[in-house]
Design a protein around this motif. Structure first.
Motif, PDB file in Angstrom:
ATOM      1  N   GLN A   1     -14.280   3.808   1.479  1.00 15.99           N
ATOM      2  CA  GLN A   1     -12.959   3.628   1.822  1.00 15.99           C
ATOM      3  C   GLN A   1     -12.622   2.275   3.129  1.00 15.99           C
ATOM      4  O   GLN A   1     -13.377   2.142   3.807  1.00 15.99           O
ATOM      5  CB  GLN A   1     -12.394   4.845   2.854  1.00 15.99           C
TER       6      GLN A   1
ATOM      7  N   TYR B   1      -9.984  -0.581   4.664  1.00 15.65           N
ATOM      8  CA  TYR B   1      -8.485  -0.896   5.070  1.00 15.65           C
ATOM      9  C   TYR B   1      -8.683  -2.399   5.757  1.00 15.65           C
ATOM     10  O   TYR B   1      -9.323  -2.691   6.431  1.00 15.65           O
ATOM     11  CB  TYR B   1      -8.127   0.125   6.071  1.00 15.65           C
TER      12      TYR B   1
ATOM     13  N   VAL C   1      -5.051  -5.637  -4.652  1.00 15.10           N
ATOM     14  CA  VAL C   1      -6.826  -5.909  -5.030  1.00 15.10           C
ATOM     15  C   VAL C   1      -6.747  -6.364  -6.522  1.00 15.10           C
ATOM     16  O   VAL C   1      -5.857  -6.054  -7.043  1.00 15.10           O
ATOM     17  CB  VAL C   1      -7.612  -4.655  -5.002  1.00 15.10           C
TER      18      VAL C   1
ATOM     19  N   TYR D   1      -4.890   0.180   1.857  1.00 13.24           N
ATOM     20  CA  TYR D   1      -6.184   1.222   1.951  1.00 13.24           C
ATOM     21  C   TYR D   1      -6.499   1.366   0.534  1.00 13.24           C
ATOM     22  O   TYR D   1      -5.681   1.625  -0.427  1.00 13.24           O
ATOM     23  CB  TYR D   1      -5.424   2.628   2.625  1.00 13.24           C
ATOM     24  N   CYS D   2      -7.905   1.230   0.480  1.00 10.11           N
ATOM     25  CA  CYS D   2      -8.499   1.107  -0.766  1.00 10.11           C
ATOM     26  C   CYS D   2      -9.649   2.227  -0.643  1.00 10.11           C
ATOM     27  O   CYS D   2     -10.672   2.005   0.045  1.00 10.11           O
ATOM     28  CB  CYS D   2      -9.027  -0.104  -1.318  1.00 10.11           C
TER      29      CYS D   2
ATOM     30  N   PHE E   1     -12.235   3.246  -3.266  1.00 14.70           N
ATOM     31  CA  PHE E   1     -12.815   3.041  -4.358  1.00 14.70           C
ATOM     32  C   PHE E   1     -13.221   4.223  -5.204  1.00 14.70           C
ATOM     33  O   PHE E   1     -13.290   4.283  -6.570  1.00 14.70           O
ATOM     34  CB  PHE E   1     -13.945   1.939  -4.356  1.00 14.70           C
TER      35      PHE E   1
ATOM     36  N   LEU F   1      -5.366   3.563  -4.360  1.00  9.13           N
ATOM     37  CA  LEU F   1      -4.815   2.279  -3.567  1.00  9.13           C
ATOM     38  C   LEU F   1      -3.534   2.469  -3.016  1.00  9.13           C
ATOM     39  O   LEU F   1      -2.563   2.915  -3.833  1.00  9.13           O
ATOM     40  CB  LEU F   1      -4.919   1.060  -4.548  1.00  9.13           C
TER      41      LEU F   1
ATOM     42  N   THR G   1       1.523   4.418  -3.761  1.00 16.00           N
ATOM     43  CA  THR G   1      -0.084   4.735  -4.007  1.00 16.00           C
ATOM     44  C   THR G   1      -0.185   4.526  -5.512  1.00 16.00           C
ATOM     45  O   THR G   1       0.539   5.155  -6.443  1.00 16.00           O
ATOM     46  CB  THR G   1      -0.365   6.163  -3.654  1.00 16.00           C
TER      47      THR G   1
END
Length: 489
Positions: free
Chosen positions: A348, A350, A366, A418-419, A421, A426, A439
């Protein structure tokens, strides 16, 4: 043979690390020797200064008290001398009167009795008016001084007790929301502790501090409690090292054993080599430059014209040598984009971006590293973004794969990204209020990188941030439900 070489290689690596530790320790010992010389000289000078000050106080008190004795003596001598002089004069006068009175008593002439001396004259003699009690005492005992208590106190002078060394409680220290709370304790109670001094230093090396560190110690003084919280930090290194010492009114104790805390955060820079020619990249700030591409093209044309290597054969060559520059091609045409230089392939992360709300267009999100140099953010399957449009009317939309959804919310001036993966999440937040804006839920097939776009505007990126606790708790609440914007994933 291969196993022996591998074993030897591991042993050599371990020995090299041990040698580095020994070298660091030798540097530490040399520095300690120098510190002993300096500190011993300093405390000796301080001690001599304290005794000189004490002597000065005693001499001053002595002069003051001797002066008082002299003043008292002078006053009493003056009083007694005046009384003595008065008594002497009265005695002389009385003796004269007695002599005259005796002559009168012995005289046979009765007529002169009242003319020379009469009883009334003798009664008025000064001797009858004198007080025969001394006006001042000859005792000076009230000016005596008993130094027994003070002497005992002076004999009891010792070196001040050095405060005990605190111990940092690693299990109670907290690293969260770019703040660090450091907690410590004393091995034994000490009521004379006045305050603590905390020092901290950024580092990329785990373990004890090395003799040569890239970052200096930062000092926090005057801490009254046995804990302290550092706020508003930017974690651009992997760790932070802490040490603390206790101080009483006069002296400080030794520093505690250094404690290194991990400061996990996502830190990246902007890849200036990927930026569109109209974007001027300076560190983590980007500004639109309408003349950027033209100026660079003019410089290239001028260099080609003036270059001695500009031969007809070279101009007619059908092939160009492949570029040896590491990275990707620069964005061009209407893709006013710049990428981050660090890939996200797990966990995670940010980061935040502050942008000019008057920008004609702005986007953050992204993208895959392979995003085409002509591709605009959100208009292909290789990028996800939040897009601000100020061209005709102001709007905020979420874009992916050339699909857009308009968001009905106030437009912030700072966005948090906020990602997650692993979970394929996202999310975009109002960075100030941590209100969720949108989101995306997807499944990242490849690593992604932070991506930004700006047209006729500017923005700046803030990295080294941890995932805020409010964001984490919000993600946990929403993990059981699918996003209402699934059509954009």
């Amino acid at each position: 043979m291969a196993e022996q070489k591998e074993s030897l290689r591991k042993i050599c690596t371990t020995l090299a690390l041990k040698n580095e530790e020994i070298q660091n320790f030798i540097c530490f010992l040399k520095q300690s020797l120098q510190n002993v010389e300096v500190n011993a000289s300093r405390v000796q000078e301080d001690l001599e200064g304290e005794f000189s000050s004490l002597h000065a106080v005693l001499d001053e008190m002595k002069d003051s008290m001797v002066t008082r004795i002299k003043q008292e003596k002078a006053g009493r001598v003056y009083e007694l001398q005046n009384q003595l002089s008065a008594c002497t004069k009265a005695l002389e006068s009385s003796e004269e009167l007695l002599e005259m009175a005796n002559q009168t008593l012995c005289s046979s002439e009765t007529g002169g009795f009242s003319q020379v001396v009469c009883p009334r004259t003798v009664t008025m003699a000064p001797a009858f008016r004198l007080s025969l009690k001394p006006k001042a005492s000859d005792s000076m005992s009230h000016m005596m001084v008993d130094f027994t208590q003070e002497r005992n106190m002076l004999m009891g002078i010792k070196f001040l007790p050095v405060p005990v060394t605190p111990e940092i409680l690693v299990s109670e220290c907290q690293v969260c929301d770019n703040t660090i709370t450091v907690v410590w304790m004393l091995p034994e109670p000490d009521s004379k502790i006045d305050h603590y001094i905390l020092e901290h230093r950024r580092t990329n090396h785990e373990g004890p501090p090395r003799a040569r560190e890239e970052y200096p110690w930062m000092v926090v003084e005057g801490i009254r409690q046995s804990e302290y919280t550092l706020t508003g930090l930017r974690f651009d290194t992997r760790f932070m090292t802490f040490r603390v010492k206790a101080c009483n009114k006069a002296v400080a104790g030794e520093f505690s054993e250094p404690v290194t805390l991990e400061t996990p955060a996502f830190h990246f820079k902007l890849d200036a080599s990927s930026a569109h020619q109209n974007l001027r990249v300076e560190d983590l700030a980007v500004e639109w430059d309408s003349s950027g591409g033209k100026v660079q093209e003019m410089r290239k044309e001028k260099n080609r014209t003036n270059s001695p290597m500009n031969s007809p054969a070279r101009l007619m060559s059908p092939k160009r040598a492949p570029s040896t520059r590491v990275g990707r091609d620069r964005f061009t045409a209407e893709s006013y984009t710049v990428l981050g230089d660090t890939m996200i392939d797990a966990g995670q992360q940010y980061w935040e971006v502050r942008f000019d709300k008057e920008s004609k267009a702005f986007a953050a999100g992204v993208a895959l590293r392979t995003l085409g140099r002509f591709d605009q953010l959100g208009k292909s399957s290789a990028s996800w973004c939040l897009h601000l449009n100020n061209w005709l009317q102001q709007s905020l939309t979420a874009k992916h794969n050339n699909k857009a959804r308009t968001l009905d919310c106030p437009i912030p001036d700072r966005i948090g990204v906020y990602c997650n993966f692993d979970e394929g999440i996202l999310s975009f937040y109002n960075a100030r209020t941590k209100q969720l804006l949108h989101t995306f839920r997807t499944k990242f097939q490849q690593p992604v990188v932070p991506a930004f776009m700006v047209w006729n505007g500017s923005f700046s990126v803030h990295t080294g941030l941890q995932v805020p606790s409010m964001v984490q708790s919000g993600q946990r609440r929403n993990s059981a439900t699918s996003s209402s914007n699934a059509s954009l994933t």
